[in-house]
Design a protein around this motif. Structure first.
Motif, short mmCIF file in Angstrom:
data_model
loop_
_atom_site.label_atom_id
_atom_site.label_comp_id
_atom_site.label_asym_id
_atom_site.label_seq_id
_atom_site.Cartn_x
_atom_site.Cartn_y
_atom_site.Cartn_z
N ALA A 503 -0.22 5.42 -27.71
CA ALA A 503 -0.88 5.57 -29.01
C ALA A 503 -1.21 4.20 -29.60
O ALA A 503 -2.28 4.00 -30.19
N LEU A 504 -0.31 3.23 -29.47
CA LEU A 504 -0.54 1.89 -30.00
C LEU A 504 -1.74 1.24 -29.33
O LEU A 504 -2.61 0.67 -30.00
N ILE A 505 -1.80 1.31 -28.01
CA ILE A 505 -2.88 0.66 -27.28
C ILE A 505 -4.21 1.35 -27.57
O ILE A 505 -5.24 0.69 -27.72
N ASP A 506 -4.20 2.67 -27.63
CA ASP A 506 -5.45 3.40 -27.90
C ASP A 506 -6.01 3.06 -29.27
O ASP A 506 -7.23 3.04 -29.46
N GLU A 507 -5.13 2.80 -30.24
CA GLU A 507 -5.61 2.43 -31.58
C GLU A 507 -6.11 0.99 -31.61
O GLU A 507 -7.10 0.68 -32.26
N LEU A 508 -5.42 0.10 -30.88
CA LEU A 508 -5.74 -1.32 -30.96
C LEU A 508 -6.97 -1.69 -30.13
O LEU A 508 -7.84 -2.45 -30.60
N ILE A 509 -7.06 -1.18 -28.89
CA ILE A 509 -8.10 -1.60 -27.96
C ILE A 509 -8.93 -0.38 -27.57
O ILE A 509 -8.38 0.66 -27.19
N PRO A 510 -10.26 -0.48 -27.65
CA PRO A 510 -11.05 -1.63 -28.08
C PRO A 510 -11.57 -1.50 -29.51
O PRO A 510 -12.41 -2.28 -29.94
N SER A 511 -11.12 -0.48 -30.26
CA SER A 511 -11.70 -0.21 -31.58
C SER A 511 -11.43 -1.34 -32.57
O SER A 511 -12.26 -1.63 -33.43
N ILE A 512 -10.25 -1.96 -32.49
CA ILE A 512 -9.90 -3.03 -33.44
C ILE A 512 -10.15 -4.40 -32.83
O ILE A 512 -10.84 -5.26 -33.41
N LEU A 513 -9.58 -4.66 -31.67
CA LEU A 513 -9.74 -5.95 -30.99
C LEU A 513 -10.12 -5.72 -29.54
O LEU A 513 -9.74 -4.71 -28.94
N SER A 514 -10.84 -6.67 -28.99
CA SER A 514 -11.17 -6.63 -27.57
C SER A 514 -10.09 -7.36 -26.78
O SER A 514 -9.22 -8.03 -27.35
N ILE A 515 -10.17 -7.23 -25.46
CA ILE A 515 -9.21 -7.94 -24.61
C ILE A 515 -9.34 -9.45 -24.79
O ILE A 515 -8.35 -10.18 -24.82
N GLY A 516 -10.56 -9.94 -24.94
CA GLY A 516 -10.77 -11.37 -25.14
C GLY A 516 -10.14 -11.88 -26.42
O GLY A 516 -9.53 -12.96 -26.45
N GLU A 517 -10.31 -11.15 -27.52
CA GLU A 517 -9.70 -11.56 -28.79
C GLU A 517 -8.19 -11.51 -28.71
O GLU A 517 -7.49 -12.37 -29.26
N LEU A 518 -7.67 -10.51 -28.02
CA LEU A 518 -6.22 -10.41 -27.85
C LEU A 518 -5.70 -11.57 -27.01
O LEU A 518 -4.64 -12.14 -27.30
N GLN A 519 -6.45 -11.95 -25.99
CA GLN A 519 -6.04 -13.07 -25.13
C GLN A 519 -5.96 -14.37 -25.91
O GLN A 519 -5.07 -15.20 -25.70
N LYS A 520 -6.87 -14.59 -26.84
CA LYS A 520 -6.85 -15.83 -27.64
C LYS A 520 -5.58 -15.91 -28.49
O LYS A 520 -4.97 -16.98 -28.62
N VAL A 521 -5.17 -14.79 -29.07
CA VAL A 521 -3.95 -14.78 -29.89
C VAL A 521 -2.73 -15.08 -29.03
O VAL A 521 -1.88 -15.91 -29.39
N LEU A 522 -2.63 -14.43 -27.87
CA LEU A 522 -1.49 -14.67 -26.99
C LEU A 522 -1.46 -16.11 -26.49
O LEU A 522 -0.39 -16.73 -26.39
N ALA A 523 -2.62 -16.67 -26.18
CA ALA A 523 -2.67 -18.06 -25.71
C ALA A 523 -2.22 -19.02 -26.81
O ALA A 523 -1.53 -20.01 -26.54
#
Length: 677
Positions: A503-523
């Motif tokens: 449920a968490l992943i379905d809400e977050l990706i891709p409607s809120i953030l994309s994989i690229g935006e998520l990668q920038k935060v983790l980096a």
């Protein structure tokens, strides 16, 4: 209707009519020979098929041949009982197989029936039953495998349809074979009954109708009965053997002869053992060497020829592989493989080969496994495979570490020595080769084995060369962890979390953030050595704040605040007290006023003089903390933390910058210095 269709139709009708219409003896001989020919052809086809579906018509043929054989039995029985004669074929089999002795003929017939009924038919029936059951049970899994390959793009729609059709045909085939094997079993029982009818009925008719005496009637009908039984059981045995071969045949690239020669005789040295055993059997038993020695020599010669043939074949395969490699190097496509860049590489000179060679006691590979586990636990990052290779262009004792093809660190090791680091005061009695510890840049010396004990007694920290390399490699990975996490690695982490928190992943990706935006935060988190192991908390925070902003810098600040407990425990040495260097109000105001906004986000624009003053003041406080043996930590307000970090990381990358909102309320903060303008 085509001619071949008409022939098959007339043949089936003719088989049925044979049971009710008398057949002339010459024609019956031809049909009996045809029956033997068909059985032999079926056996040869079964031996040369590569897989069962190559002979998928076999269950229907089994039924037709069984019906044909029973029709011949009826015809021969009619002639035996009516005329005491069933043709030359039956008579020949009856007298020739038994050698003129009725008892021997009966024994041979009974042996054939037992072999077919108990051994071959029963075994084939059981194999067909089990194969049908397992084929049906495996159908859903095979269908899912085909769908997975189709979705992954490994096969196209046409190939998927062909594979599905093959699975359905396999299930139908083994199901049909399970039922068709009952025909052969029933045929064996019918043969025994027909034998008794021919023998008893013929004996009675011979004495009553044909007025034979007792011995003449017994001899005549016994030979005819045995001949009829043998002429029907030999084809039945051939077809039963073919059925056994079909249901026990595994799919392969060759026929039965190829598989036997390639698999049964793939170990030629074992033939030497067999040859020796046969020779010893003749030497120590009454059999005698005269009978066993020729066969033993033949086996030994066959093993030698096979061994020589296998060696020649291996040489040809090696030459073929070399030619293919040369051809690949010459081809233009071979350059593409050179474009691949390894994420992490560890190269060393030839003098350090014992570190990686397990035969020489090297445990570098095991240490690298532990490094990857340690980084997964501390940083939450799956470190890519580390490529290890020797490099003759390096000095014998030199090694380098590369990140994405670029050298980021290097060092030198002295094998059979130990690296000793001073506890803060020098001991003149500890003598060695001066050097610098590669991971942290501390002064150290290389000492030999006799000096190790003295150095340890003097308080030196003594480590062996593999530990030096492991520590250096670990620090480099931590320092460059943000470069090792890309979109593909982020996708793998997301998929791992999805298994437990869909449920968490379905809400977050891709409607809120994309994989690229998520990668920038983790980096950005890894760049400041903040562990991303608690991905659930990170993703929860991003799901809450991602609707308000897409700026990775601001999202990173929100995530850091959500990870306050983790950050507090990471930087507080005692667990309840944190000694920090605080930022004065004037400096905070100066930095806040220097923040500029753009389409790409916000950034800080300070004049060079102010920047130099900040560096000087901060360096003074950091140096004082390091000299007192404490980890320097800079503490500031949440609004300017990320901008101050941009200033600090240019010259003091390892100094953490925290904000008040990233600390737990129960932590006691002690200011040991202030940075101000």
């Amino acid at each position: 209707m085509k001619l071949k269709d008409l022939v098959i139709l007339v043949g089936i009708i003719g088989i049925v009519l044979m049971m009710v219409i008398p057949i002339p003896t010459p024609l019956l001989d031809i049909l009996l020979i045809l029956n033997i020919s068909i059985a032999l052809m079926i056996l040869l086809i079964a031996m040369n098929t590569k897989e069962a579906l190559d002979f998928s018509i076999f269950p229907a043929i089994l039924l037709v041949t069984t019906l044909f054989r029973l029709a011949l039995n009826v015809s021969t029985t009619r002639n035996i009982l009516a005329h005491a004669h069933a043709g030359k074929v039956v008579e020949t089999f009856g007298s020739w197989v038994g050698g003129g002795q009725i008892a021997i003929g009966f024994v041979v017939f009974l042996i054939l029936v037992v072999v077919q009924f108990i051994v071959i038919t029963k075994g084939s029936e059981r194999v067909a039953e089990v194969a049908a059951r397992f084929t049906l049970d495996a159908m859903p899994g095979k269908q899912m495998s085909i769908d997975a390959d189709l979705n992954a793009g490994l096969i196209n729609e046409q190939q998927a349809r062909e594979r599905r059709s093959k699975i359905e045909r396999e299930a139908d085939f083994y199901g049909s074979m399970d039922g068709a094997s009952k025909f052969v079993k029933g045929d064996a029982i019918a043969s025994i009954i027909i034998l008794l009818i021919n023998l008893i009925g013929g004996f009675v008719i011979g004495m009553v109708v044909h007025k034979y005496d007792f011995m003449e009637s017994l001899s005549t009908y016994s030979i005819l009965t045995i001949g009829d039984g043998l002429v029907s059981q030999i084809p039945a045995l051939l077809i039963s053997t073919a059925a056994g071969l079909i249901v026990t045949r595994a799919a392969s690239d060759g026929n039965l002869a190829d598989d036997v020669t390639s698999q049964l005789f793939q170990y030629p040295k074992l033939l030497y053992i067999v040859a020796g055993t046969i020779a010893l059997l003749g030497l120590f038993t009454p059999i005698g060497l005269i009978r066993t020695l020729p066969f033993s020599l033949l086996l030994a010669y066959g093993g030698w020829r096979m061994q020589k043939s296998i060696s020649k074949k291996q040489e040809q395969e090696e030459m073929l592989v070399e030619e293919q490699q040369i051809e690949e190097v010459r081809s233009p496509e071979s350059v593409i493989s050179l474009l691949q860049v390894d994420p992490i590489e560890f190269e060393f000179g030839y003098g350090l080969i014992p570190l990686a060679d397990t035969q020489q006691g090297g445990d570098l590979l095991d240490r690298i496994i532990m490094i990857r586990r340690q980084c997964a636990l501390e940083l939450g990052l799956v470190v890519p495979v580390i490529r290890i290779r020797d490099n003759i262009q390096l000095k014998p004792n030199e090694y380098i570490i590369k990140i994405k093809g670029n050298t980021v660190a290097r060092g030198e090791l002295l094998l059979n020595h130990y690296l000793a680091m001073s506890p803060g005061f020098e001991d003149d009695s500890v003598i060695g080769i001066e050097t610098t510890e590669p991971a942290f840049g501390l002064p150290a010396i290389w000492i030999d084995e006799p000096m190790k004990e003295r150095a340890e007694l003097s308080g030196y920290t003594v480590v062996d060369p593999p530990s030096v390399v492991a520590t250096h490699l670990t620090e480099i990975i931590k320092r460059h962890a943000h470069e090792l996490i890309g979109r593909q690695e982020t996708k793998a982490l997301v998929d791992n979390v999805r298994e437990a928190y869909p449920a968490l992943i379905d809400e977050l990706i891709p409607s809120i953030l994309s994989i690229g935006e998520l990668q920038k935060v983790l980096a950005k988190l890894l760049r400041e050595k903040v562990s991303i192991r608690d991905l659930v908390t990170i993703f929860e925070s991003l799901a809450d704040q991602g609707n308000f902003t897409k700026d990775p810098d601001i999202l990173t600040e929100y995530v850091r605040q959500a990870l306050s407990r983790q950050i507090t425990q990471q930087f507080s040495a005692s667990g309840d007290t944190l000694k920090v260097i605080t930022v004065g109000p004037a400096l905070e105001k100066k930095i806040a006023e220097s923040v500029q906004q753009s389409d790409q986000g916000s950034y800080i624009a300070l004049d060079p003089i102010a920047t130099q003053q900040i560096y000087s003041k901060l360096n003074e406080q950091v140096t004082r903390q390091i000299q007192s043996g404490q980890q320097p930590v800079v503490l500031t307000s949440p609004t300017i933390r990320m901008y101050l970090r941009q200033i600090v990381e240019r010259t003091m990358q390892d100094v953490p910058v925290l904000s008040y909102s990233e600390l737990e309320p129960n932590i006691e903060v002690q200011s040991v210095g202030v940075v101000n303008l």
